[in-house]
Design a protein around this motif. Structure first.
Motif, PDB file in Angstrom:
ATOM      1  N   ARG A 248       0.826  -1.208   0.000  1.00  0.00           N
ATOM      2  CA  ARG A 248       0.000   0.000   0.000  1.00  0.00           C
ATOM      3  C   ARG A 248       0.866   1.267   0.000  1.00  0.00           C
ATOM      4  N   GLU A 249       1.952   1.265   0.782  1.00  0.00           N
ATOM      5  CA  GLU A 249       2.755   2.474   0.933  1.00  0.00           C
ATOM      6  C   GLU A 249       3.775   2.671  -0.183  1.00  0.00           C
ATOM      7  N   TRP A 250       4.353   1.571  -0.672  1.00  0.00           N
ATOM      8  CA  TRP A 250       5.451   1.690  -1.622  1.00  0.00           C
ATOM      9  C   TRP A 250       5.134   1.083  -2.988  1.00  0.00           C
ATOM     10  N   GLY A 251       3.957   0.522  -3.120  1.00  0.00           N
ATOM     11  CA  GLY A 251       3.517   0.042  -4.433  1.00  0.00           C
ATOM     12  C   GLY A 251       3.716  -1.448  -4.630  1.00  0.00           C
ATOM     13  N   ALA A 252       2.767  -2.040  -5.360  1.00  0.00           N
ATOM     14  CA  ALA A 252       2.817  -3.477  -5.628  1.00  0.00           C
ATOM     15  C   ALA A 252       4.016  -3.843  -6.492  1.00  0.00           C
TER      16      ALA A 252
END
Length: 269
Positions: A248-252
């Motif tokens: 969620r914070e740094w991307g999939a």
């Protein structure tokens, strides 16, 4: 004068051990130290032995409502009261190695762009088999930390913490105090590996420096949450939460890339 290091020590019914832990922090040379002992036992088991130290640098706090085994909540009550430049969250059965605070603080002073400093862990204990396993584990952890340091990428270190056995433990780290509000402290939803989650988030945001020297004496064989194999399912659930937040914070895309790297490149390092 402002302390260099604020030490937060949660404790639960380990009066003799917590005194050892506190003494190891107070005996550090070359730094100014303040210590908070937060007693999570309903009877205040550590009150008398801690107050008997008679050291003005130590503050004893008996918590109003025991958590029943949630160190994240206890630590989160301690850090807002801290006044030092750096914070150390010391477990009540560990001991700070001689000279550790000075070395870790100097490392962060020399690298103002980095938020966390940590070093090697030296286990001790009476059970020879457990001690041998833990010694091998921490030797491998130090080796992987050295590799991550040479690579110069905080993401390699984060990948080791998310997808391999962690390279650090809670008591082996020093962190800048100003990072705590940014991170919102420890995640109280995690009854296990809350320290891995906390320092993983800190390192991904602010980077780390690894000191190839012993900074912590780690007690083996003492009963604890992480020494209880019945909590394996809780650990799996905790890592699931950690992974979900990272995505969620740094991307999939970054999350998937780090997981793939762990399965291919990192497992050979």
């Amino acid at each position: 004068m402002t302390p260099d290091v604020s030490v937060v020590v949660p404790t639960f019914r380990r009066p003799a051990l917590v005194v050892e832990a506190v003494k190891s922090a107070l005996s550090q040379d070359g730094v100014r130290v303040e210590v908070q002992v937060l007693d999570d036992s309903p009877e205040g088991s550590a009150r008398e032995p801690v107050l008997a130290l008679g050291d003005a640098r130590v503050r004893y706090v008996q918590r109003d409502v025991p958590t029943g085994g949630n160190p994240a909540t206890v630590r989160n009550e301690g850090w807002p009261r801290a006044t030092g430049r750096y914070l150390h969250f010391l477990d009540d059965d560990d001991r700070v190695a001689p000279g550790a605070y000075q070395a870790l603080a100097h490392a962060l002073d020399a690298h103002p762009e980095r938020g966390v400093a940590f070093g090697r862990v030296e286990p001790f204990g009476d059970d020879a088999q457990v001690l041998a396993r833990q010694t091998a584990y921490f030797e491998d952890a130090a080796r992987r930390a050295r590799v991550a340091q040479r690579l110069g990428s905080r993401r390699w270190l984060v990948a080791n913490m998310m997808f391999r056995p962690t390279v650090l433990v809670n008591s082996a780290c020093l962190i800048r105090r100003e990072l705590l509000p940014v991170l919102d402290g420890y995640d109280p939803r995690l009854p296990l590996v809350e320290d891995v989650d906390f320092y993983l988030r800190a390192i991904r945001r602010a980077g780390a420096v690894f000191l190839d020297r012993v900074v912590l004496e780690y007690r083996t064989g003492a009963p604890s949450l992480m020494h209880n194999e019945r909590d394996a399912k809780k650990a799996v659930s905790a890592y699931r939460l950690i992974h979900e937040r990272y995505r969620r914070e740094w991307g999939a895309l970054e999350f998937t890339a780090l997981r793939l790297a762990t399965r291919t490149v990192l497992r050979w390092l």
